[in-house]
Design a protein around this motif. Structure first.
Motif, PDB file in Angstrom:
ATOM      1  N   LEU A   1      -4.086  13.826 -13.583  1.00 20.14           N
ATOM      2  CA  LEU A   1      -3.600  14.771 -14.406  1.00 20.14           C
ATOM      3  C   LEU A   1      -3.719  15.816 -13.345  1.00 20.14           C
ATOM      4  CD1 LEU A   1      -6.511  14.624 -17.486  1.00 20.14           C
ATOM      5  CD2 LEU A   1      -3.795  14.268 -16.805  1.00 20.14           C
ATOM      6  N   THR A   2      -3.711  16.872 -11.953  1.00 23.89           N
ATOM      7  CA  THR A   2      -4.523  17.811 -11.364  1.00 23.89           C
ATOM      8  C   THR A   2      -3.476  17.524 -10.335  1.00 23.89           C
ATOM      9  OG1 THR A   2      -6.109  16.081  -9.987  1.00 23.89           O
ATOM     10  CG2 THR A   2      -6.878  18.465 -11.875  1.00 23.89           C
ATOM     11  N   LYS A   3      -2.712  15.792  -9.956  1.00 19.88           N
ATOM     12  CA  LYS A   3      -1.695  15.479  -9.049  1.00 19.88           C
ATOM     13  C   LYS A   3      -0.268  15.615  -9.293  1.00 19.88           C
ATOM     14  CE  LYS A   3      -4.887  14.309  -6.165  1.00 19.88           C
ATOM     15  NZ  LYS A   3      -5.172  16.178  -5.161  1.00 19.88           N
ATOM     16  N   SER A   4       0.214  15.846 -10.481  1.00 16.86           N
ATOM     17  CA  SER A   4       0.780  15.760 -11.190  1.00 16.86           C
ATOM     18  C   SER A   4       1.303  16.460 -12.275  1.00 16.86           C
ATOM     19  CB  SER A   4       1.635  13.492 -11.439  1.00 16.86           C
ATOM     20  OG  SER A   4       2.950  14.186 -12.544  1.00 16.86           O
ATOM     21  N   GLU A   5       2.384  17.155 -12.098  1.00 18.06           N
ATOM     22  CA  GLU A   5       2.974  18.595 -13.531  1.00 18.06           C
ATOM     23  C   GLU A   5       3.385  17.186 -15.077  1.00 18.06           C
ATOM     24  OE1 GLU A   5       5.736  20.705 -12.517  1.00 18.06           O
ATOM     25  OE2 GLU A   5       4.444  21.472 -10.553  1.00 18.06           O
ATOM     26  N   GLY A   6       3.811  16.329 -14.388  1.00 16.22           N
ATOM     27  CA  GLY A   6       4.437  15.519 -15.591  1.00 16.22           C
ATOM     28  C   GLY A   6       3.292  14.702 -15.860  1.00 16.22           C
TER      29      GLY A   6
ATOM     30  N   PHE B   1       7.088   5.960  -5.764  1.00 19.00           N
ATOM     31  CA  PHE B   1       7.099   6.596  -7.305  1.00 19.00           C
ATOM     32  C   PHE B   1       7.682   8.109  -6.557  1.00 19.00           C
ATOM     33  CE2 PHE B   1       4.945  10.151  -9.349  1.00 19.00           C
ATOM     34  CZ  PHE B   1       5.212   9.771 -10.951  1.00 19.00           C
ATOM     35  N   GLU B   2       8.338   8.497  -7.877  1.00 18.34           N
ATOM     36  CA  GLU B   2       9.496   9.432  -7.584  1.00 18.34           C
ATOM     37  C   GLU B   2       9.029  10.253  -8.767  1.00 18.34           C
ATOM     38  OE1 GLU B   2      13.688   9.238  -6.881  1.00 18.34           O
ATOM     39  OE2 GLU B   2      12.821   8.309  -5.023  1.00 18.34           O
ATOM     40  N   GLU B   3       8.618  12.046  -8.459  1.00 15.90           N
ATOM     41  CA  GLU B   3       7.785  12.281 -10.411  1.00 15.90           C
ATOM     42  C   GLU B   3       9.091  12.514 -10.787  1.00 15.90           C
ATOM     43  OE1 GLU B   3       5.642  15.293 -11.571  1.00 15.90           O
ATOM     44  OE2 GLU B   3       4.819  13.836 -10.633  1.00 15.90           O
ATOM     45  N   HIS B   4       9.761  13.160 -10.172  1.00 17.58           N
ATOM     46  CA  HIS B   4      11.477  13.380 -11.275  1.00 17.58           C
ATOM     47  C   HIS B   4      12.427  12.590 -12.455  1.00 17.58           C
ATOM     48  CE1 HIS B   4      13.562  12.271  -7.633  1.00 17.58           C
ATOM     49  NE2 HIS B   4      14.505  12.094  -8.322  1.00 17.58           N
ATOM     50  N   ARG B   5      12.075  10.941 -11.458  1.00 15.70           N
ATOM     51  CA  ARG B   5      12.341   9.927 -12.436  1.00 15.70           C
ATOM     52  C   ARG B   5      11.352   9.567 -13.046  1.00 15.70           C
ATOM     53  NH1 ARG B   5      14.663   5.693  -8.155  1.00 15.70           N
ATOM     54  NH2 ARG B   5      15.690   4.720  -9.964  1.00 15.70           N
ATOM     55  N   ALA B   6      10.355   9.750 -13.442  1.00 12.97           N
ATOM     56  CA  ALA B   6       8.831   8.818 -13.621  1.00 12.97           C
ATOM     57  C   ALA B   6       8.713  10.701 -15.030  1.00 12.97           C
ATOM     58  CB  ALA B   6       7.495   9.262 -13.074  1.00 12.97           C
ATOM     59  N   PHE B   7       8.962  11.185 -14.423  1.00  6.82           N
ATOM     60  CA  PHE B   7       8.775  12.220 -16.115  1.00  6.82           C
ATOM     61  C   PHE B   7       9.384  13.689 -16.104  1.00  6.82           C
ATOM     62  CE2 PHE B   7       4.430  10.930 -14.393  1.00  6.82           C
ATOM     63  CZ  PHE B   7       4.142  10.189 -15.786  1.00  6.82           C
ATOM     64  N   PRO B   8      10.972  12.876 -16.566  1.00  7.55           N
ATOM     65  CA  PRO B   8      12.484  14.271 -16.627  1.00  7.55           C
ATOM     66  C   PRO B   8      12.343  14.535 -17.890  1.00  7.55           C
ATOM     67  CG  PRO B   8      13.046  11.769 -17.090  1.00  7.55           C
ATOM     68  CD  PRO B   8      11.157  11.182 -16.063  1.00  7.55           C
ATOM     69  N   SER B   9      12.051  14.248 -18.506  1.00  5.97           N
ATOM     70  CA  SER B   9      11.828  15.192 -20.027  1.00  5.97           C
ATOM     71  C   SER B   9       9.827  15.866 -20.167  1.00  5.97           C
ATOM     72  CB  SER B   9      11.363  14.269 -21.408  1.00  5.97           C
ATOM     73  OG  SER B   9      10.720  13.235 -21.359  1.00  5.97           O
ATOM     74  N   SER B  10       9.288  15.466 -19.708  1.00  7.89           N
ATOM     75  CA  SER B  10       7.958  16.371 -19.097  1.00  7.89           C
ATOM     76  C   SER B  10       7.749  17.896 -18.284  1.00  7.89           C
ATOM     77  CB  SER B  10       6.812  15.242 -19.527  1.00  7.89           C
ATOM     78  OG  SER B  10       6.483  14.551 -20.009  1.00  7.89           O
ATOM     79  N   LEU B  11       8.532  17.220 -17.212  1.00  2.00           N
ATOM     80  CA  LEU B  11       8.962  18.183 -16.043  1.00  2.00           C
ATOM     81  C   LEU B  11       9.948  19.309 -16.287  1.00  2.00           C
ATOM     82  CD1 LEU B  11       9.275  16.485 -12.805  1.00  2.00           C
ATOM     83  CD2 LEU B  11       7.635  17.761 -13.714  1.00  2.00           C
TER      84      LEU B  11
ATOM     85  N   SER C   1       0.843  -1.138   0.020  1.00  2.00           N
ATOM     86  CA  SER C   1      -0.530  -0.164   0.293  1.00  2.00           C
ATOM     87  C   SER C   1       0.733   0.860   0.258  1.00  2.00           C
ATOM     88  CB  SER C   1      -0.859  -0.288   1.238  1.00  2.00           C
ATOM     89  OG  SER C   1      -0.614   0.077   2.559  1.00  2.00           O
ATOM     90  N   THR C   2       1.839   1.028   0.608  1.00  2.00           N
ATOM     91  CA  THR C   2       3.134   2.278   0.480  1.00  2.00           C
ATOM     92  C   THR C   2       3.565   3.218  -1.069  1.00  2.00           C
ATOM     93  OG1 THR C   2       4.229   1.382   2.658  1.00  2.00           O
ATOM     94  CG2 THR C   2       4.893   3.296   1.980  1.00  2.00           C
ATOM     95  N   ILE C   3       3.686   1.550  -1.359  1.00  5.83           N
ATOM     96  CA  ILE C   3       3.671   1.535  -3.300  1.00  5.83           C
ATOM     97  C   ILE C   3       2.834   2.462  -3.554  1.00  5.83           C
ATOM     98  CG2 ILE C   3       4.900   1.129  -4.884  1.00  5.83           C
ATOM     99  CD1 ILE C   3       6.436  -1.129  -3.525  1.00  5.83           C
ATOM    100  N   LEU C   4       1.890   1.924  -3.813  1.00  7.31           N
ATOM    101  CA  LEU C   4       0.852   2.207  -4.843  1.00  7.31           C
ATOM    102  C   LEU C   4      -0.266   4.067  -3.812  1.00  7.31           C
ATOM    103  CD1 LEU C   4      -1.048  -1.378  -4.184  1.00  7.31           C
ATOM    104  CD2 LEU C   4      -0.462   0.656  -6.925  1.00  7.31           C
ATOM    105  N   LEU C   5       0.464   4.275  -2.864  1.00 10.04           N
ATOM    106  CA  LEU C   5      -0.284   5.491  -2.476  1.00 10.04           C
ATOM    107  C   LEU C   5       0.542   6.466  -2.695  1.00 10.04           C
ATOM    108  CD1 LEU C   5      -2.208   4.859   1.339  1.00 10.04           C
ATOM    109  CD2 LEU C   5      -3.155   4.830  -0.890  1.00 10.04           C
ATOM    110  N   SER C   6       2.198   6.156  -3.061  1.00 10.43           N
ATOM    111  CA  SER C   6       2.805   6.660  -3.119  1.00 10.43           C
ATOM    112  C   SER C   6       2.648   7.928  -4.550  1.00 10.43           C
ATOM    113  CB  SER C   6       4.521   6.783  -2.900  1.00 10.43           C
ATOM    114  OG  SER C   6       4.939   5.694  -3.867  1.00 10.43           O
TER     115      SER C   6
ATOM    116  N   LEU D   1       4.220   1.740 -12.345  1.00 11.17           N
ATOM    117  CA  LEU D   1       4.382   0.555 -11.145  1.00 11.17           C
ATOM    118  C   LEU D   1       4.936  -0.462 -10.866  1.00 11.17           C
ATOM    119  CD1 LEU D   1       2.276   0.560  -8.591  1.00 11.17           C
ATOM    120  CD2 LEU D   1       0.338  -0.483 -10.144  1.00 11.17           C
ATOM    121  N   TYR D   2       4.496  -1.470 -12.262  1.00 12.54           N
ATOM    122  CA  TYR D   2       5.909  -2.463 -12.323  1.00 12.54           C
ATOM    123  C   TYR D   2       6.765  -2.337 -11.341  1.00 12.54           C
ATOM    124  CZ  TYR D   2       7.613  -6.961 -14.177  1.00 12.54           C
ATOM    125  OH  TYR D   2       8.324  -7.872 -13.887  1.00 12.54           O
TER     126      TYR D   2
END
Length: 408
Positions: free
Chosen positions: A349-354, A394-404, A274-279, A384-385
């Motif tokens: 869409l409203t929780k992540s800029e990437g 989850f880390e935003e800067h690693r998940a969407f580096p180019s988009s950010l 649950s900790t991973i999913l809620l991140s 997630l996999y």
């Protein structure tokens, strides 16, 4: 190597055992009770079944006490779709004959010849199986609640449109306790027109409302006393009794949905994943429970992220023949996981800029709204996999580096 096929039925089951050469070693009909299960286990032991080398079993269902018993001790149990089993049956004859012992033999031969192309039932822990039961039951209860709400709304349109107008400012109004309390107090337009502001205030308080009671009661009273078309008085009374019966069913559906939601959230938060999913952005307790219920916690269930994407229905499928080439969305998929993915990507869409930048880029390339969300879900479920396999959040800067970078 010995293979076992079980043709499942409600009151009895037919069992067949074959060897590598396809020879029928044994067949038996057992009852669907504890004694029948013991007969099956004794039969498997007689032909070499052991904790270190269990005999694999093929059956046409993935649920029930028999499957739970067979799935213990590391045994591989393969659940074959009945439609697929019917196709295998046609390989052995064109007369289209069918019998329960014959179906058990067909299932055993499926493992003998094509075991490598089928996947066994995931070895999920009892904890995640409990989450799956509660999450699916809560989703079913929510659908049932909406269905009952639609029935009440349809009936109100026939003789009591003032009630619909009075509750129109609320979200999902007929599922709110205030609306159901007022309808119980005044199930017909004639009784609604006689309601006083004090009675409406008392009804709103009984339903749990705490703010703006006086103003809301005055607004509802004005609407209920408006000019509307009416049925005959006798018809109104009869339909009022029918409405009270529907309200009892709607109350039960709302109570069940709320209770199951609490239990599902509690079971989900107790699970280590649950900790991973809620991140992940856009994932709450209820949505996380639904995703975990369909993924399970067997890390060997999916060979790679592509397998998970195909299972979720987010990966496109290609149909090519000669000069024809079509890439479209996948129709055979886990519908519950696919539905959860749509809600997940929309909330992200409203929780992540990437995530928002990725969705906007897909729309600029010509994707429709649903296709853009499906493409976003395809990317995020791959992330997630990775997180589940690596035990990382989850880390935003690693998940969407180019988009950010583009968004900045």
């Amino acid at each position: 190597m010995i293979y076992c096929g079980v043709d499942w039925a409600e009151s009895h089951h037919d069992v067949a055992l074959v060897n590598d050469a396809g020879d029928l070693l044994a067949k038996r009909r057992i009852l669907d009770n504890a004694e029948g299960y013991r007969v099956l286990m004794d039969l498997l032991v007689e032909y070499g079944d052991s904790p270190s080398d269990p005999i694999p079993v093929c059956i046409e269902t993935s649920r029930g006490l028999l499957v739970a018993l067979l799935n213990q001790g590391g045994r591989q149990v393969y659940a074959i779709n009945p439609m697929a089993a019917a196709r295998y049956r046609d390989r052995h004859g064109v007369s289209r004959k069918k019998s329960d012992p014959g179906d058990a033999l067909v299932l055993a031969n499926i493992l003998r010849t094509d075991r490598h192309v089928h996947r066994p039932i995931p070895a999920d822990t009892p904890q995640v199986r409990a989450v799956a039961i509660l999450a699916r039951a809560q989703q079913d209860a929510q659908w049932n609640r909406q269905q009952m709400s639609n029935q009440v709304r349809s009936m109100l349109r026939e003789y009591y449109p003032a009630a619909l107008d009075a509750f129109s400012t609320w979200t999902n109004p007929l599922c709110r306790p205030e609306a159901r309390e007022i309808l119980r107090l005044a199930p017909t337009p004639a009784r609604a027109a006689r309601l006083t502001r004090a009675q409406l205030c008392a009804a709103l308080r009984r339903a749990g409302r705490q703010r703006g009671i006086e103003a809301e009661a005055e607004r509802i009273k004005t609407v209920l006393r408006g000019d509307y078309a009416r049925q005959a008085p006798e018809v109104e009374v009869a339909m009022g009794h029918q409405l009270l019966g529907l309200l009892l069913q709607l109350d039960a559906a709302c109570t069940a949905a709320d209770h199951l939601a609490e239990e599902a959230e509690s079971a989900f938060r107790d699970h280590p994943d649950s900790t991973i999913l809620l991140s992940f952005p856009g994932v709450g307790a209820q949505l996380g429970a639904r995703i975990l219920a369909e993924l399970g916690d067997d890390r060997s269930r999916f060979a790679d992220a592509r397998s998970l994407k195909a299972y979720a229905g987010s990966a496109p499928i290609t149909r090519a023949s000669g000069k024809k080439h079509h890439v479209g969305r996948r129709m055979v998929k886990n519908d519950r996981l696919n539905h959860a993915g749509y809600l997940w990507s929309f909330a992200a869409l409203t929780k992540s800029e990437g995530a928002n930048a990725h969705y906007r880029a897909r729309r600029e390339r010509g994707d429709w709204h649903a296709a853009g969300l499906r493409h976003l879900f395809n990317r995020m479920i791959g992330q997630l996999y990775h997180c589940l396999q690596a035990g990382e959040v989850f880390e935003e800067h690693r998940a969407f580096p180019s988009s950010l970078k583009d968004a900045a």
